[in-house]
Design a protein around this motif. Structure first.
Motif, PDB file in Angstrom:
ATOM      1  N   UNK A 111       0.831  -1.151   0.000  1.00 28.28           N
ATOM      2  CA  UNK A 111       0.000   0.000   0.000  1.00 28.28           C
ATOM      3  C   UNK A 111       0.890   1.234   0.000  1.00 28.28           C
ATOM      4  N   UNK A 112       0.348   2.298  -0.536  1.00 28.61           N
ATOM      5  CA  UNK A 112       1.144   3.498  -0.702  1.00 28.61           C
ATOM      6  C   UNK A 112       0.233   4.716  -0.657  1.00 28.61           C
ATOM      7  N   UNK A 113       0.711   5.758  -0.040  1.00 29.43           N
ATOM      8  CA  UNK A 113      -0.012   7.023   0.000  1.00 29.43           C
ATOM      9  C   UNK A 113       0.950   8.138  -0.369  1.00 29.43           C
ATOM     10  N   UNK A 114       0.566   8.932  -1.357  1.00 33.29           N
ATOM     11  CA  UNK A 114       1.394  10.038  -1.829  1.00 33.29           C
ATOM     12  C   UNK A 114       0.465  11.181  -2.198  1.00 33.29           C
ATOM     13  N   UNK A 115       0.700  12.368  -1.675  1.00 39.52           N
ATOM     14  CA  UNK A 115      -0.177  13.495  -1.981  1.00 39.52           C
ATOM     15  C   UNK A 115      -0.290  13.783  -3.484  1.00 39.52           C
ATOM     16  N   UNK A 116       0.693  13.346  -4.253  1.00 39.53           N
ATOM     17  CA  UNK A 116       0.689  13.569  -5.700  1.00 39.53           C
ATOM     18  C   UNK A 116      -0.137  12.516  -6.450  1.00 39.53           C
ATOM     19  N   UNK A 117      -0.496  11.439  -5.769  1.00 41.02           N
ATOM     20  CA  UNK A 117      -1.262  10.362  -6.402  1.00 41.02           C
ATOM     21  C   UNK A 117      -2.625  10.273  -5.733  1.00 41.02           C
ATOM     22  N   UNK A 118      -3.660  10.530  -6.474  1.00 42.92           N
ATOM     23  CA  UNK A 118      -5.042  10.430  -5.979  1.00 42.92           C
ATOM     24  C   UNK A 118      -5.232  11.227  -4.683  1.00 42.92           C
ATOM     25  N   UNK A 119      -4.598  12.379  -4.608  1.00 37.18           N
ATOM     26  CA  UNK A 119      -4.713  13.284  -3.443  1.00 37.18           C
ATOM     27  C   UNK A 119      -4.345  12.615  -2.121  1.00 37.18           C
ATOM     28  N   UNK A 120      -3.448  11.659  -2.177  1.00 35.70           N
ATOM     29  CA  UNK A 120      -2.989  11.000  -0.959  1.00 35.70           C
ATOM     30  C   UNK A 120      -3.802   9.800  -0.537  1.00 35.70           C
ATOM     31  N   UNK A 121      -4.796   9.426  -1.321  1.00 34.23           N
ATOM     32  CA  UNK A 121      -5.582   8.231  -1.028  1.00 34.23           C
ATOM     33  C   UNK A 121      -4.664   7.012  -1.034  1.00 34.23           C
ATOM     34  N   UNK A 156       0.482  -0.177  -4.535  1.00 36.39           N
ATOM     35  CA  UNK A 156       1.741   0.356  -5.066  1.00 36.39           C
ATOM     36  C   UNK A 156       1.790   0.184  -6.582  1.00 36.39           C
ATOM     37  N   UNK A 157       2.200   1.257  -7.250  1.00 41.41           N
ATOM     38  CA  UNK A 157       2.351   1.222  -8.700  1.00 41.41           C
ATOM     39  C   UNK A 157       1.050   1.340  -9.464  1.00 41.41           C
ATOM     40  N   UNK A 158      -0.052   1.632  -8.757  1.00 36.91           N
ATOM     41  CA  UNK A 158      -1.348   1.754  -9.421  1.00 36.91           C
ATOM     42  C   UNK A 158      -2.060   3.008  -8.922  1.00 36.91           C
ATOM     43  N   UNK A 159      -3.227   3.234  -9.472  1.00 34.38           N
ATOM     44  CA  UNK A 159      -4.121   4.276  -8.986  1.00 34.38           C
ATOM     45  C   UNK A 159      -5.402   3.626  -8.458  1.00 34.38           C
ATOM     46  N   UNK A 205     -10.619  -9.500  -8.348  1.00 31.09           N
ATOM     47  CA  UNK A 205      -9.450 -10.081  -9.015  1.00 31.09           C
ATOM     48  C   UNK A 205      -9.666 -10.212 -10.517  1.00 31.09           C
ATOM     49  N   UNK A 206     -10.909 -10.393 -10.924  1.00 26.36           N
ATOM     50  CA  UNK A 206     -11.223 -10.442 -12.356  1.00 26.36           C
ATOM     51  C   UNK A 206     -11.036  -9.052 -12.978  1.00 26.36           C
ATOM     52  N   UNK A 207     -11.463  -8.016 -12.256  1.00 24.80           N
ATOM     53  CA  UNK A 207     -11.361  -6.653 -12.762  1.00 24.80           C
ATOM     54  C   UNK A 207      -9.936  -6.101 -12.654  1.00 24.80           C
ATOM     55  N   UNK A 208      -9.175  -6.584 -11.674  1.00 23.89           N
ATOM     56  CA  UNK A 208      -7.806  -6.101 -11.444  1.00 23.89           C
ATOM     57  C   UNK A 208      -6.855  -7.295 -11.277  1.00 23.89           C
ATOM     58  N   UNK A 253      -0.633  -8.503  -4.374  1.00 20.58           N
ATOM     59  CA  UNK A 253      -0.842  -7.533  -3.292  1.00 20.58           C
ATOM     60  C   UNK A 253      -2.120  -7.785  -2.496  1.00 20.58           C
ATOM     61  N   UNK A 254      -3.166  -8.266  -3.150  1.00 22.10           N
ATOM     62  CA  UNK A 254      -4.416  -8.565  -2.449  1.00 22.10           C
ATOM     63  C   UNK A 254      -4.190  -9.678  -1.436  1.00 22.10           C
TER      64      UNK A 254
END
Length: 71
Positions: free
Chosen positions: A1-11, A15-18, A38-41, A47-48
């Motif tokens: 998991x990752x949170x970055x203010x530059x990606x999806x406003x920090x949501x 990692x490596x996705x939106x 899992x079918x959709x992603x 990671x799941x």
């Protein structure tokens, strides 16, 4: 998991996705469930599994702690 203010406003995202972690939980709570997520992603299968393992371990630890305090 990752949170970055530059990606999806920090949501918190995978990692490596939106793809927000909340989307995963929304699938689990809804009728779609894990299989459809899992079918959709499909690229998020590994990671799941890490997320599910972490949740399962936390639940087991909480249950053990509750048992220890109830005796």
């Amino acid at each position: 998991m990752h949170s970055d203010p530059e990606i999806m406003s920090g949501t918190v995202v995978f990692v490596g996705t939106r793809v927000p972690l909340q989307t995963f939980f929304d699938y689990l709570e809804g009728e779609a469930g894990l299989a459809e997520f899992l079918e959709d992603f499909p690229h998020l299968q590994a990671p799941v599994m890490v997320v599910l393992e972490t949740i399962a371990k936390a639940m087991l630890d909480r249950e053990r702690t509750a048992r220890a305090h109830s005796t």
